[in-house]
Design a protein around this motif. Sequence first.
Motif, PDB file in Angstrom:
ATOM      1  N   LEU A   1       0.884   4.913   0.886  1.00 13.90           N
ATOM      2  CA  LEU A   1       0.170   5.918   1.646  1.00 13.90           C
ATOM      3  C   LEU A   1       0.501   7.492   1.425  1.00 13.90           C
ATOM      4  O   LEU A   1       1.809   7.562   1.554  1.00 13.90           O
ATOM      5  CB  LEU A   1       0.362   5.510   3.123  1.00 13.90           C
ATOM      6  CG  LEU A   1       0.130   4.147   3.605  1.00 13.90           C
ATOM      7  CD1 LEU A   1       0.512   4.037   5.302  1.00 13.90           C
ATOM      8  CD2 LEU A   1      -1.491   3.864   3.459  1.00 13.90           C
TER       9      LEU A   1
ATOM     10  N   GLU B   1      -2.388   9.914   5.409  1.00 13.99           N
ATOM     11  CA  GLU B   1      -3.174   8.614   5.317  1.00 13.99           C
ATOM     12  C   GLU B   1      -2.744   7.690   6.398  1.00 13.99           C
ATOM     13  O   GLU B   1      -1.385   7.241   6.423  1.00 13.99           O
ATOM     14  CB  GLU B   1      -3.211   8.256   3.916  1.00 13.99           C
ATOM     15  CG  GLU B   1      -4.099   7.074   3.743  1.00 13.99           C
ATOM     16  CD  GLU B   1      -4.075   6.499   2.208  1.00 13.99           C
ATOM     17  OE1 GLU B   1      -4.867   5.845   1.800  1.00 13.99           O
ATOM     18  OE2 GLU B   1      -3.009   6.996   1.334  1.00 13.99           O
TER      19      GLU B   1
ATOM     20  N   ARG C   1       0.640  -1.103   0.109  1.00 14.93           N
ATOM     21  CA  ARG C   1       0.000  -0.088  -0.176  1.00 14.93           C
ATOM     22  C   ARG C   1       0.923   1.135  -0.038  1.00 14.93           C
ATOM     23  O   ARG C   1       1.819   1.302   0.654  1.00 14.93           O
ATOM     24  CB  ARG C   1      -0.888   0.117   1.269  1.00 14.93           C
ATOM     25  CG  ARG C   1      -2.092  -0.975   1.108  1.00 14.93           C
ATOM     26  CD  ARG C   1      -3.184  -0.357   0.579  1.00 14.93           C
ATOM     27  NE  ARG C   1      -3.722   1.155   0.692  1.00 14.93           N
ATOM     28  CZ  ARG C   1      -4.712   1.248   1.560  1.00 14.93           C
ATOM     29  NH1 ARG C   1      -5.222   0.186   2.081  1.00 14.93           N
ATOM     30  NH2 ARG C   1      -4.962   2.640   2.021  1.00 14.93           N
TER      31      ARG C   1
ATOM     32  N   THR D   1       0.855   5.418   9.363  1.00 20.71           N
ATOM     33  CA  THR D   1       0.707   6.717   8.771  1.00 20.71           C
ATOM     34  C   THR D   1       1.667   7.289   7.868  1.00 20.71           C
ATOM     35  O   THR D   1       2.981   7.266   8.001  1.00 20.71           O
ATOM     36  CB  THR D   1       0.474   7.696  10.011  1.00 20.71           C
ATOM     37  OG1 THR D   1      -0.447   7.159  10.801  1.00 20.71           O
ATOM     38  CG2 THR D   1      -0.137   8.820   9.366  1.00 20.71           C
ATOM     39  N   GLY D   2       1.003   7.470   6.573  1.00 18.63           N
ATOM     40  CA  GLY D   2       2.035   8.078   5.483  1.00 18.63           C
ATOM     41  C   GLY D   2       2.503   9.463   5.627  1.00 18.63           C
ATOM     42  O   GLY D   2       2.276  10.002   6.854  1.00 18.63           O
TER      43      GLY D   2
END
Length: 234
Positions: free
Chosen positions: A156, A160, A154, A202-203
Amino acid sequence: MSLRYSIHGDDLQVLEVQLAPGESIRSETGAMLFMDDGIEMSASTGGILKGLKRAVAGDGLFITGFTNRSDDVKKLAFSAPFPGKILPLNRDDIGGHLLCQRGAFLCGESGVEIEVAFTRRLGAGFFGGEGFILQRLKGRGRVFLHAGGALMSRDLRAGEAINVDTGCLVAFTRDVDYDIRLVGGVRNALFGGEGLFLARLTGPGRVYLQSLPLSRLADRILEGRVVSSNSSTD
């Protein structure tokens, strides 16, 4: 010259690499499947302090190095420790720095450094599934990780966040913020089947996830043995 490699198999994968004369690669001990004549194998701590840190983290004291001492291209192969996927990453993929769960590292070129990293938050340290310890991979060269079951990633955006079962986290890039949070609600915590804690990531950055961590596979095998044992005594 970029390392030449191929990955064979589906759920029980084998990594085959070709080493040019003088080229080297390092792996966790016990990962080698075969090697051609002309490849020299040597176990090393990479420095006694680094070796002791790995031992404290629950990994092996030694890292095994393989160097092609011949004048021809030689092959060697590494096998995954349990069903899953082998993930090849280069320096651009890891941004020069990658954090991964203990045991995810399979092998990497000699320019990749393997260090012990400590989580930044107390909650993540106590409840993150790997204690305070993660592995930090940095430097130059290609690295290969192993993930249990299916593998996905993923990307991010900044700010995000995703919540992940702590055992299903394989690795994440250096800018991802990592923390552990309680599962909300008493019924969710006690009867949801996901444990008491989730990893919150968290990105910005990339996260790599696995569908079948070794701990979950071991639990299912143990449950199957217990059921089989009970059935045989009835």
